[in-house]
Motif scaffolding. Structure first.
Motif, PDB file in Angstrom:
ATOM      1  N   LYS A  30       0.844  -1.182   0.000  1.00  0.00           N
ATOM      2  CA  LYS A  30       0.000   0.000   0.000  1.00  0.00           C
ATOM      3  C   LYS A  30       0.881   1.233   0.000  1.00  0.00           C
ATOM      4  O   LYS A  30       2.030   1.196   0.457  1.00  0.00           O
ATOM      5  N   LEU A  57       2.656   4.759   0.880  1.00  0.00           N
ATOM      6  CA  LEU A  57       3.063   5.352   2.144  1.00  0.00           C
ATOM      7  C   LEU A  57       2.388   6.703   2.321  1.00  0.00           C
ATOM      8  O   LEU A  57       2.524   7.593   1.499  1.00  0.00           O
ATOM      9  N   ASN A  95      11.470   2.695   2.631  1.00  0.00           N
ATOM     10  CA  ASN A  95      10.045   2.942   2.468  1.00  0.00           C
ATOM     11  C   ASN A  95       9.224   1.758   2.969  1.00  0.00           C
ATOM     12  O   ASN A  95       8.175   1.924   3.605  1.00  0.00           O
ATOM     13  N   GLU A  96       9.703   0.561   2.705  1.00  0.00           N
ATOM     14  CA  GLU A  96       9.017  -0.633   3.178  1.00  0.00           C
ATOM     15  C   GLU A  96       9.018  -0.708   4.699  1.00  0.00           C
ATOM     16  O   GLU A  96       8.007  -1.068   5.319  1.00  0.00           O
ATOM     17  N   CYS A  99       6.454   1.697   6.018  1.00  0.00           N
ATOM     18  CA  CYS A  99       5.106   1.150   5.805  1.00  0.00           C
ATOM     19  C   CYS A  99       4.761   0.134   6.888  1.00  0.00           C
ATOM     20  O   CYS A  99       3.650   0.129   7.430  1.00  0.00           O
ATOM     21  N   CYS A 100       5.720  -0.727   7.201  1.00  0.00           N
ATOM     22  CA  CYS A 100       5.483  -1.763   8.198  1.00  0.00           C
ATOM     23  C   CYS A 100       5.296  -1.167   9.589  1.00  0.00           C
ATOM     24  O   CYS A 100       4.437  -1.604  10.354  1.00  0.00           O
ATOM     25  N   ASP A 123       4.203   1.858  10.272  1.00  0.00           N
ATOM     26  CA  ASP A 123       2.880   2.492  10.275  1.00  0.00           C
ATOM     27  C   ASP A 123       1.774   1.460  10.461  1.00  0.00           C
ATOM     28  O   ASP A 123       0.808   1.676  11.196  1.00  0.00           O
ATOM     29  N   THR A 124       1.913   0.329   9.783  1.00  0.00           N
ATOM     30  CA  THR A 124       0.916  -0.733   9.881  1.00  0.00           C
ATOM     31  C   THR A 124       0.773  -1.228  11.316  1.00  0.00           C
ATOM     32  O   THR A 124      -0.337  -1.396  11.828  1.00  0.00           O
ATOM     33  N   CYS A 128       2.201  -7.122  10.806  1.00  0.00           N
ATOM     34  CA  CYS A 128       2.966  -7.125   9.565  1.00  0.00           C
ATOM     35  C   CYS A 128       3.791  -8.410   9.506  1.00  0.00           C
ATOM     36  O   CYS A 128       4.678  -8.615  10.337  1.00  0.00           O
TER      37      CYS A 128
END
Length: 222
Positions: A8, A10, A125-126, A129-130, A132-133, A140
């Motif tokens: 998804k 960011l 970036n990954e 994202c993780c 934030d998840t 995650c």
């Protein structure tokens, strides 16, 4: 996405975490991750820990909202430290960040109460994202775990024994470290080998995608 089950875009977080801890025994890794986190969570306090003792100290005194945790830091005692730190700080979200690509280890960490497991090979970036998840209350995990959630996992005691085996400890040394009898250690190793369908100590370590300097592979577990 570096093998992670998360796809998804960011977005900026609706609310910044108050306090994040980077727990890793490699100075350069902590430095790089801190730069990445500071670029996104600009109003967040970011602390560091390099071993189990310093992590426990900062979690106890400061109650961080989130910890990015390497499972192989000094003082972890065969992953017993991971279990203990997660259970002692239930309001903190722990995201495991490791170079070890092992479905068994991932499942075990989730059973311990970790909020997720990510690989150190991921991009910045990954990683964000993780994080934030997890901060938003989701888990995650790598895709192989999502597709097979009921696969093999190990008990905390089995990971304690396996971790000490990886450190080259004999049955007697493991028994002394865990303050239990050698016969009990032999039982745990036997059950560990059965669970993993392994033929030897080194084979068990290999199945979990760990490495071992152990000279005690020929020690029987019976």
């Amino acid at each position: 996405m570096g093998g992670l089950f998360l796809q998804k875009p960011l977005k900026m977080p609706a609310e910044y975490p108050s306090h994040i801890v980077i727990a890793d025994d490699h100075d350069m890794h902590r430095d790089i991750v801190k730069i990445i986190l500071e670029s996104r969570y600009q109003n967040t306090r970011i602390s560091e820990a390099s071993d189990y003792e310093s992590l426990n100290r900062v979690c106890t005194s400061l109650n961080p909202e989130f910890v990015l945790l390497d499972v192989c830091m000094p003082g972890m005692n065969g992953l017993s430290g991971v279990y203990n730190i997660i259970k002692a700080h239930t309001k903190t979200k722990f995201l495991i960040c490791s170079a070890i690509d092992s479905p068994i280890l991932v499942r075990t960490m989730l059973s311990f109460g970790a909020a997720g497991y990510v690989y150190k090979s991921m991009t910045a970036n990954e990683l964000l994202c993780c994080i934030d998840t997890v901060l938003q209350g989701s888990v995650c995990i790598p895709p192989e775990i999502a597709h097979d959630p009921n696969g093999t996992s190990l008990t905390r005691r089995q990971w304690e024994v396996l971790g000490l085996m990886c450190n080259g400890k004999s049955n007697k040394e493991i028994a002394n470290a865990l303050n239990i009898s050698v016969d009990t250690i032999k039982y745990h190793i036997s059950e560990l080998l059965k669970t993993l369908n392994a033929q030897s100590r080194v084979h068990a370590i290999s199945i979990c995608n760990l490495t071992s300097p152990s000279p005690h592979d020929t020690e029987i577990a019976k």
